[in-house]
Design a protein around this motif. Structure first.
Motif, short mmCIF file in Angstrom:
data_model
loop_
_atom_site.label_atom_id
_atom_site.label_comp_id
_atom_site.label_asym_id
_atom_site.label_seq_id
_atom_site.Cartn_x
_atom_site.Cartn_y
_atom_site.Cartn_z
N ASN A 166 6.75 -8.44 -2.97
CA ASN A 166 5.51 -7.98 -2.34
C ASN A 166 4.68 -7.32 -3.44
O ASN A 166 4.89 -6.15 -3.77
N GLU A 167 3.74 -8.07 -4.00
CA GLU A 167 2.99 -7.58 -5.16
C GLU A 167 2.24 -6.28 -4.86
O GLU A 167 2.14 -5.41 -5.73
N SER A 168 1.71 -6.14 -3.65
CA SER A 168 0.92 -4.95 -3.33
C SER A 168 1.79 -3.71 -3.13
O SER A 168 1.27 -2.60 -3.04
N ALA A 169 3.10 -3.89 -3.09
CA ALA A 169 4.01 -2.75 -2.94
C ALA A 169 4.58 -2.27 -4.26
O ALA A 169 5.20 -1.20 -4.32
N VAL A 170 4.38 -3.01 -5.34
CA VAL A 170 5.01 -2.71 -6.62
C VAL A 170 4.59 -1.34 -7.15
O VAL A 170 5.44 -0.47 -7.42
N GLU A 171 3.30 -1.13 -7.34
CA GLU A 171 2.84 0.12 -7.94
C GLU A 171 3.08 1.33 -7.03
O GLU A 171 3.49 2.39 -7.52
N GLY B 167 0.82 -1.19 0.00
CA GLY B 167 0.00 0.00 0.00
C GLY B 167 0.86 1.25 0.00
O GLY B 167 2.05 1.22 0.34
N TYR B 168 0.25 2.37 -0.38
CA TYR B 168 1.02 3.59 -0.60
C TYR B 168 1.66 4.12 0.68
O TYR B 168 2.86 4.43 0.71
#
Length: 349
Positions: free
Chosen positions: A259-264, A234-235
């Motif tokens: 950590n897929e949710s940290a990529v973007e 998460g952001y």
């Protein structure tokens, strides 16, 4: 649904005779057996799982234990589960999905109920509390809750001690090493690892611990400085983690993200800070190909072969059920695909 009584009426025999034909517990004449089997085929009768379990027959069900935790990337887990289910169907098995965090209690419940012929366990920890039950019967790779309740089992994951177990997994040690090697060849010397949520490491989850070991070992061999920081994803969490990394290691030019949710969020924050990817910093992700190619910058990545892991787990389990398989550890070799997010380390002016 056709009942046993209807089969008996159609065949002109008693319900107990049909039961004996199905269970094989008593000798039935060949003529009567043929008549009952003909009625079963014509009516399309299928014994229910409970009846088959009581009769000592296979239920044709595989139990899949897949605890769904908020700190795990559920799409990968479900991709493995779908591969397990589709492969199981090709062998005539259905899948019983167990998503709770019950640990050993769930193993005991499944093995004691007789509703499943075998078990596949996911989210394996290095010192997993379920493992003694899997080794309990003295027969390698078979779960046991009491006398005669042994069942074949396969782990999708690798514990610290694999004795008496069958395990299928990506070679996470080699995966971590491959990511560091790629950055080292590009000239990066300060690398930061953005890891899974802290709880994943607190549980000593096998894939996360083994990846970290591979990262650290190859970094030492190549003379790289490596900094590991868990992240909730998460952001907001990524912003705090990234600020901490640059405070501690301002010269960081390479990132490995598991950590897929940290990529973007990471890519967005780097843009906001004026750090171009890959001109200023390189990013390598350990993630499914779909995540890598759909990111705002196409990511160099080490793929997670979710479908192959699920398929091989079922194939090894079916081999055990058929008496053809023994205990073994199957590690899938990692594959790294170079895309737009990694490049030579910036030169120091």
């Amino acid at each position: 649904m056709v009942t046993l009584a209807e089969v008996a009426q159609h065949a002109g025999v008693s319900a107990s005779t049909v039961s004996y034909v199905l269970s094989g517990k008593r000798s039935i004449s060949a003529t009567t057996r043929q008549r009952v089997e003909q009625s079963i085929r014509e009516l399309g009768y299928h014994p229910n799982a409970g009846a088959r379990a009581l009769a000592g027959k296979r239920s044709n069900i595989i139990a899949l234990m897949i605890p769904l935790r908020t700190d795990m990337y559920v799409p990968v887990m479900m991709e493995i589960a779908i591969a397990v289910a589709t492969t199981a169907r090709t062998h005539g098995y259905d899948v019983l999905l167990l998503t709770g965090e019950e640990g050993p209690d769930a193993v005991r419940r499944v093995t004691g109920s007789g509703l499943a012929d075998a078990m596949i366990l996911m989210d394996v920890e290095l010192e997993d509390e379920r493992l003694p039950l899997l080794r309990g019967g003295g027969a390698p790779g078979r779960a046991k809750s009491g006398p005669g309740d042994d069942q074949p089992s396969v782990l999708i994951g690798l514990p610290a001690d694999t004795t008496g177990l069958t395990c299928v997994d990506l070679d996470w040690n080699a995966t971590g090493a491959l990511c560091v090697e790629h950055l080292a060849q590009l000239g990066h010397r300060d690398v930061a690892v953005i890891g899974e949520a802290p709880a994943v490491y607190e549980r000593h989850t096998g894939f996360a611990e083994r990846t970290l070991d591979g990262l650290r070992t190859r970094a030492r061999e190549r003379g790289l400085r490596l900094l590991h920081r868990p992240c909730e994803g998460g952001y907001d969490a990524m912003a705090l983690t990234l600020a901490r990394i640059f405070d501690e290691r301002p010269g960081t030019t390479g990132f490995v993200v598991q950590n897929e949710s940290a990529v973007e969020p990471l890519l967005a924050l780097l843009r906001q800070q004026g750090r171009a990817v890959p001109e200023d910093v390189s990013v390598v992700a350990i993630c499914p190909d779909q995540v890598a190619v759909q990111a705002s910058v196409r990511l160099t990545s080490a793929a997670i072969p979710a479908q192959e892991m699920g398929r091989q787990a079922v194939e090894h389990l079916v081999a055990k059920l058929d008496g053809r398989g023994g205990d073994e550890v199957v590690l899938l070799a990692p594959r790294l695909t170079e895309r737009a997010s990694s490049g030579p380390a910036p030169t120091v002016s």
